[in-house]
Design an enzyme around this catalytic site. Structure first.
Site, PDB file in Angstrom:
ATOM      1  N   PRO A   1      15.595  10.076 -14.339  1.00 28.03           N
ATOM      2  CA  PRO A   1      14.516   9.478 -13.535  1.00 28.03           C
ATOM      3  C   PRO A   1      13.957  10.440 -12.476  1.00 28.03           C
ATOM      4  CG  PRO A   1      16.300   7.904 -13.821  1.00 28.03           C
ATOM      5  CD  PRO A   1      16.806   9.216 -14.338  1.00 28.03           C
TER       6      PRO A   1
ATOM      7  N   ILE B   1      -1.595   3.953  -9.515  1.00 26.44           N
ATOM      8  CA  ILE B   1      -3.026   4.236  -9.447  1.00 26.44           C
ATOM      9  C   ILE B   1      -3.487   4.312  -7.989  1.00 26.44           C
ATOM     10  CG2 ILE B   1      -5.319   3.289  -9.945  1.00 26.44           C
ATOM     11  CD1 ILE B   1      -4.145   2.151 -12.539  1.00 26.44           C
TER      12      ILE B   1
ATOM     13  N   GLN C   1      14.003  13.778 -12.689  1.00 32.08           N
ATOM     14  CA  GLN C   1      13.232  14.799 -13.407  1.00 32.08           C
ATOM     15  C   GLN C   1      11.827  14.300 -13.738  1.00 32.08           C
ATOM     16  OE1 GLN C   1      15.312  16.596 -16.790  1.00 32.08           O
ATOM     17  NE2 GLN C   1      17.269  15.932 -15.910  1.00 32.08           N
TER      18      GLN C   1
ATOM     19  N   GLU D   1      10.471  -6.968  21.569  1.00 31.06           N
ATOM     20  CA  GLU D   1      11.190  -6.242  20.512  1.00 31.06           C
ATOM     21  C   GLU D   1      10.482  -4.970  20.082  1.00 31.06           C
ATOM     22  OE1 GLU D   1       8.763  -9.453  18.237  1.00 31.06           O
ATOM     23  OE2 GLU D   1       9.740  -9.193  20.186  1.00 31.06           O
TER      24      GLU D   1
ATOM     25  N   CYS E   1       7.161 -14.980  22.172  1.00 27.48           N
ATOM     26  CA  CYS E   1       5.822 -15.416  21.767  1.00 27.48           C
ATOM     27  C   CYS E   1       5.815 -16.914  21.435  1.00 27.48           C
ATOM     28  CB  CYS E   1       5.310 -14.559  20.607  1.00 27.48           C
ATOM     29  SG  CYS E   1       3.527 -14.711  20.326  1.00 27.48           S
TER      30      CYS E   1
ATOM     31  N   HIS F   1       5.888  -9.641  22.945  1.00 30.39           N
ATOM     32  CA  HIS F   1       6.914  -9.266  21.963  1.00 30.39           C
ATOM     33  C   HIS F   1       7.711  -8.073  22.492  1.00 30.39           C
ATOM     34  CE1 HIS F   1       5.667 -11.691  18.411  1.00 30.39           C
ATOM     35  NE2 HIS F   1       4.479 -11.645  18.996  1.00 30.39           N
TER      36      HIS F   1
END
Length: 535
Positions: free
Chosen positions: A193, A151, A195, A512, A384, A510
């Protein structure tokens, strides 16, 4: 050239691989010289991902402009090697928030009845087009989160349908990622599935031009032909997405071999261009066939869901590739350290990394991990919160400040070495109110941080509310802690290290989030190099 649009939808199950498909296609188009914008649409009602539980949603990825976004944006940045912005993440919550705000303003809709169609769908289309314009994109690839039939996704699918009419069919390409399961009981791959998923998509008025069929095994010609027949796509437009043990970064190479980017270019009327993916292929080879190996521990509290630290894990891999090394990551729950002790759980590892996090659960275990790394000479990288616990540990055990702590964990601590940022003191709402996004940092020459970065001026991304208290800064440095990185004005501690230690570096930011497989972040490359020296 007018912008062309690619939409990536998913069916049958969630987590089917839409994000990696989107990122891989972005990489392949970039390798052909096209300017690309990537957008992630999330159908949840949250305005952004900032307050979502890591156990449910994985990590929150932060962009340069401070947007708290879905982790798929991390994949996008790592694959296309370009910084994204808040425009690249659209949620149901942000769409409705904007439409309701406009309605309350009074002038925007001029008294009209505000409805899903056209007002919500108009806002969705405007956001997608804005992201394309902002990036000057020739091709804008938009991933529609969720599963066809949900939905929550219906307004977004309707917006796609409308854009096909408005932009013209030659400027739109729809890719549907679906599942072709293998049934052990009959020894067959089943297409039903897929299809049904395509049928569900067609009910919204959308016909996919390309299918990415996720499966356990390669698709036989008979299966490919069946999918082609029932789903109305050419056999060559049925792309295999076979489960693989290879690196995620190898997936664009698999897709390139099957011609997905050429199919997209043909559909969009783009002149064919020869891709340059040699550097990417070499990078994948380094990741998949390293000469060396090492083992490190990541100490955190969300260890049951590794996606909670996805960017950290990927940055470790990048750092390993920079050193031609495969890194074995031992995921250690900090609460287990509180129960069993650091010696038992961390003995034998060549490095310790403490990533970011919030809340007091498992904090003492992280502090114990920091103490173990400092005292045993084990390479340590703190990110951090990992900086904050290193400061707390140093204050307690080197400076002799009994019960030193962060006010986040103990408001009554006699030694608040970590405190609320000044600008945070009067904030009551939690969403989008931290110190977020990219900020400059000055690094002191002659430090380990300066050695790994190779420069004194950097910019890194932040996501935190707390900082090192300047009231304790002199006492900490006199005891041997080096404040090796600060804000340009010098009033905020951005990085710390311990001189004489093989590698003990921590950042308030951070790193990363800015690491790339083809451009490993220097902190991770330096950390892994130190781990290898301990082997």
């Amino acid at each position: 050239m007018d912008t062309k649009y690619v939409f990536v939808t998913g069916g049958v199950v969630s987590g089917i691989g839409k994000g990696i498909t989107t990122a891989s296609l972005g990489r392949l188009l970039r390798s052909r010289g096209f300017r690309v914008a990537l957008v992630k649409v999330d159908p949840y009602i949250n305005v952004d991902a900032g307050l979502m539980n890591p156990f449910q949603h994985g990590e929150v990825f932060v962009t340069d402009d401070g947007a708290e976004t879905d982790l798929d944006l991390g994949h996008y940045e790592r694959f296309i090697d370009e910084p994204l912005t808040a425009d690249s993440n659209v949620t149901t919550g942000s769409i409705y928030d904007a439409v309701i705000s406009n309605e309350r303003d009074g002038d925007y809709y001029l008294g009209k009845t505000v409805q899903v169609i056209p007002h919500i769908t108009d806002e969705i289309k405007a956001r997608i087009r804005r992201a394309a314009t902002h990036n000057g994109a020739e091709v804008c690839i938009t991933e529609i989160g969720g599963t066809v039939g949900d939905i929550e996704s219906q307004p977004f699918l309707e917006a796609i349908r409308q854009m096909r009419v408005e932009e013209g069919p030659g400027n739109i390409c729809c890719i549907h990622v679906t599942l072709v399961p293998y049934l052990d009981s009959v020894g067959e791959l089943k297409t039903k599935p897929t299809q049904h998923s395509v049928q569900e998509l067609r009910r919204t008025g959308i016909q996919p031009q390309i299918l990415v069929a996720r499966s356990k095994y390669p698709l036989p010609d008979a299966v490919r032909d069946k999918i082609s027949l029932f789903c109305d796509v050419p056999p060559e437009a049925v792309i295999e997405g076979v489960d693989t043990d290879r690196s995620l970064y190898g997936i664009p190479l698999n897709m390139e071999a099957q011609g997905i980017a050429d199919l997209v270019c043909e559909r969009l009327g783009l002149a064919p261009r020869k891709p340059d993916i040699s550097d990417w292929a070499e990078m994948v080879e380094r990741i998949e066939s390293p000469k060396y190996e090492t083992t490190m521990a990541m100490v955190g509290k969300y260890m049951d869901l590794h996606d909670a630290y996805l960017s950290v894990t990927e940055a470790i891999k990048h750092g390993g590739a920079a050193n031609d090394c495969h890194v074995h990551i031992k995921y250690v729950d900090s609460e287990d350290i509180e129960q069993s002790g650091a010696e038992e759980l961390l003995d034998g590892v060549s490095g310790i990394l403490v990533p970011g996090g919030f809340g007091d659960r498992g904090i003492e275990g992280k502090i114990a991990a920091g103490q173990y790394a400092r005292e045993k000479g084990v390479p340590y990288l703190g990110l951090c919160l990992g900086l904050q616990i290193a400061v707390i540990e140093f204050a307690r055990n080197v400076c002799g400040l009994d019960r030193a702590n962060s006010t986040e964990f103990d408001e009554e601590t006699p030694h608040p070495v970590i405190i609320y940022l000044k600008e945070q003191q009067y904030i009551t709402e939690l969403g989008g109110t931290m110190r977020l996004g990219a900020y400059p940092c000055h690094i002191e020459p002659g430090t380990t941080a300066h050695e790994v970065y190779g420069t004194t001026e950097i910019s890194e991304r932040h996501r935190h509310r707390y900082e090192v208290s300047n009231a304790y800064r002199r006492r900490l440095t006199e005891a041997g802690l080096s404040v090796c990185g600060t804000s340009p004005e010098g009033d905020l501690v951005e990085m710390i290290e311990i001189p004489g230690h093989p590698f003990f570096v921590a950042s308030q930011f951070h790193p990363e989030f800015k690491s790339r497989p083809n451009r490993p972040h220097p902190l991770f490359a330096g950390f892994i190099a130190a781990c290898m020296q301990r082997e």
